[in-house]
Design an enzyme around this catalytic site. Sequence first.
Site, PDB file in Angstrom:
ATOM      1  N   ASP A 276       0.848  -1.186   0.000  1.00  0.00           N
ATOM      2  CA  ASP A 276       0.000   0.000   0.000  1.00  0.00           C
ATOM      3  C   ASP A 276       0.887   1.239   0.000  1.00  0.00           C
ATOM      4  O   ASP A 276       1.968   1.227  -0.603  1.00  0.00           O
ATOM      5  CB  ASP A 276      -0.933  -0.027   1.228  1.00  0.00           C
ATOM      6  CG  ASP A 276      -2.293   0.581   0.936  1.00  0.00           C
ATOM      7  OD1 ASP A 276      -2.346   1.823   0.794  1.00  0.00           O
ATOM      8  OD2 ASP A 276      -3.278  -0.166   0.835  1.00  0.00           O
ATOM      9  N   ASP A 322      14.025   3.041  -0.018  1.00  0.00           N
ATOM     10  CA  ASP A 322      14.699   2.955   1.272  1.00  0.00           C
ATOM     11  C   ASP A 322      13.923   2.008   2.178  1.00  0.00           C
ATOM     12  O   ASP A 322      12.905   1.448   1.777  1.00  0.00           O
ATOM     13  CB  ASP A 322      14.867   4.339   1.918  1.00  0.00           C
ATOM     14  CG  ASP A 322      13.547   5.040   2.186  1.00  0.00           C
ATOM     15  OD1 ASP A 322      12.584   4.368   2.596  1.00  0.00           O
ATOM     16  OD2 ASP A 322      13.468   6.271   1.988  1.00  0.00           O
ATOM     17  N   HIS A 331      -3.702   6.256   3.319  1.00  0.00           N
ATOM     18  CA  HIS A 331      -4.455   5.046   2.998  1.00  0.00           C
ATOM     19  C   HIS A 331      -3.827   3.802   3.629  1.00  0.00           C
ATOM     20  O   HIS A 331      -4.500   2.980   4.254  1.00  0.00           O
ATOM     21  CB  HIS A 331      -4.525   4.908   1.481  1.00  0.00           C
ATOM     22  CG  HIS A 331      -5.398   3.803   0.994  1.00  0.00           C
ATOM     23  ND1 HIS A 331      -4.904   2.578   0.583  1.00  0.00           N
ATOM     24  CD2 HIS A 331      -6.733   3.733   0.826  1.00  0.00           C
ATOM     25  CE1 HIS A 331      -5.896   1.813   0.177  1.00  0.00           C
ATOM     26  NE2 HIS A 331      -7.024   2.482   0.312  1.00  0.00           N
ATOM     27  N   ILE A 346      -7.845  -3.162  24.039  1.00  0.00           N
ATOM     28  CA  ILE A 346      -8.501  -3.234  22.729  1.00  0.00           C
ATOM     29  C   ILE A 346      -7.668  -4.130  21.823  1.00  0.00           C
ATOM     30  O   ILE A 346      -6.579  -3.751  21.381  1.00  0.00           O
ATOM     31  CB  ILE A 346      -8.668  -1.834  22.113  1.00  0.00           C
ATOM     32  CG1 ILE A 346      -9.463  -0.940  23.063  1.00  0.00           C
ATOM     33  CG2 ILE A 346      -9.366  -1.940  20.768  1.00  0.00           C
ATOM     34  CD1 ILE A 346      -9.604   0.473  22.582  1.00  0.00           C
ATOM     35  N   VAL A 439      -6.417 -15.048  -6.606  1.00  0.00           N
ATOM     36  CA  VAL A 439      -6.614 -13.835  -5.820  1.00  0.00           C
ATOM     37  C   VAL A 439      -8.067 -13.774  -5.346  1.00  0.00           C
ATOM     38  O   VAL A 439      -8.989 -13.916  -6.152  1.00  0.00           O
ATOM     39  CB  VAL A 439      -6.265 -12.577  -6.632  1.00  0.00           C
ATOM     40  CG1 VAL A 439      -6.535 -11.312  -5.816  1.00  0.00           C
ATOM     41  CG2 VAL A 439      -4.803 -12.617  -7.072  1.00  0.00           C
ATOM     42  N   SER A 487     -11.422  -0.980   0.072  1.00  0.00           N
ATOM     43  CA  SER A 487     -10.063  -0.981   0.604  1.00  0.00           C
ATOM     44  C   SER A 487     -10.057  -1.295   2.085  1.00  0.00           C
ATOM     45  O   SER A 487      -9.081  -1.833   2.620  1.00  0.00           O
ATOM     46  CB  SER A 487      -9.397   0.384   0.380  1.00  0.00           C
ATOM     47  OG  SER A 487      -9.048   0.568  -0.964  1.00  0.00           O
TER      48      SER A 487
END
Length: 555
Positions: A276, A322, A331, A346, A439, A487
């Site tokens: 991502d 890097d 995102h 939590i 997938v 997403s």
Amino acid sequence: SSEGQSFAVEQKASRWESKEIDAHPFASLSTLSSLRAQAQLVLRADGEEVRLAQLLGDHWQESQRLSVQPCEEGVVCGASLARDGSWLVSGYWGHYLGVGQRFQRLSIPLSAQRLSSVAIAHQSLGGAFIYLGSDDGDRGLLPHPWGIAAGSPQKAASKGERWFVWRTAEALRFKGEQSLASVELLRKPGQREAQASPLELIVWQGPLPDLLPKEWVAWEAAMDWQAAPIEDRTQIVDASALASAWWREDLELESAHRFAQEKGLKTKAIKVAVIDSGIDPLHPWLQAQLDRRAAEIPDNLRDDDGNGFVDDLWGYDFVEEDALPQDEFGHGSHVAGLLAASQGAIQSLAPSLRLTVVRALDRSGKSNSIDLARALRYAVDVGAELINCSWGGGADTQALRDVFAYARTRGVQVISSAGNDGLNSDASAPEVPKRYPGVLGVGAYDQKGKLARFSNYGRNSVEFLTPGVDIVSTIPPSAWGEKSGTSMASPLATASVAWIWGLLKAAKPELSQEQSLAQSLAILCKTADPTGLKERSRCGKLRLEAATQALWDSL
């Protein structure tokens, strides 16, 4: 023809005429693939072999056999005959480029999805070619097979002049270079055996050389991607909102954990990679589950584990090149938080999940086919068992197909967002990367249990449905926010798979990796709830407590 007759076509003045000629000696002529009257050449296939034949008057010259077998149904999958007399024939059995009766085999990698149906386009031996899969994403040049210089290389499609190059494996062995992908491909649809590609896939930086190396078989320019989600609205919320987030109850997160604790179920770590825009590396909620590699010593500017990347302690940045995949888009942090965020009381969805962060999306949510393919290859090579891809819709290129095939043949499960177009992807065909074999696509539903207005869906193309509207998770800098989109649904499904898979691995260590993954997915699908969302996905809405109980019952 099926009646045993053969026909040739001749151009006379401004019209074309056909004439009957001697039948081809094959008993069954399945395909007359391409004919050029002036050259009098034809590429033909039957159920036994493929031949290049030449027409002399009304008779066929004894044709030269291509040392291959035809496609599954006995037809040539794709063929082209150019004005200069050169020809290209392509199929499951390979690719051949020639002129007249002379030819050579081109070992261009085949798509694992389209082994029996390869579309091609070919211009000439001395110029550019386009190698087509399901769209126009694959572009490049073919060298002349007899040492004649090829035409001027076409310019790269993206900034930076970066190219994928397929080279013969022998060229790399002598030079000691490491390839990007040594692809393994399925032999036929439905068969499990894998076949190593004869080519090595590398990245070429800068303009192509004027004199193309003879070991280069094909190459394609990097294709730009816009991988940002459509639903990119972010609502800042307080951290306490996580504990009462609607998606936690709807997925039965806490009740699943309680059931496992009551039954004494243990769990094993599942290695998950997120490809991502990176993460906020200073976010306190994203530290506990990062998969730090013990062999890599941080900040010593050395590649301690010998994987070709310096100081990649818990991931890598293929945008900035890097070892700090820092999120400049927001995102990736949100997606990663749904995979691994936890602190204090939590809990995260899958406490045993160990996260590797791979950045391939820039500050605008954009990428290119090279960075995405390199990121996926990296994730597989560092040991990821699950890979989350909350992006899609860009160009379907040969390099991406090869690298996703590489992941599949190594037993790595890729899970991807279904897309935010509100379309039935069964009818319109899933976008990249959901269309690649193996997938799993994930759609989104809202607080009322209805399909989210933006979510793609499909009985055959979407595997699971999970919450995807007003989802609370981590965002930079060290904050919390709500986002909506498939997403967000995808990492919730990925973490759900990691939860069940970790429990099953601990309970049944005798199972192979492939067996335990298959059983975990089957449990999740069997216990999913299709109520109100029939025909929107293959399995329905994930229910973790039900899945955990079903796993316990199976022990």
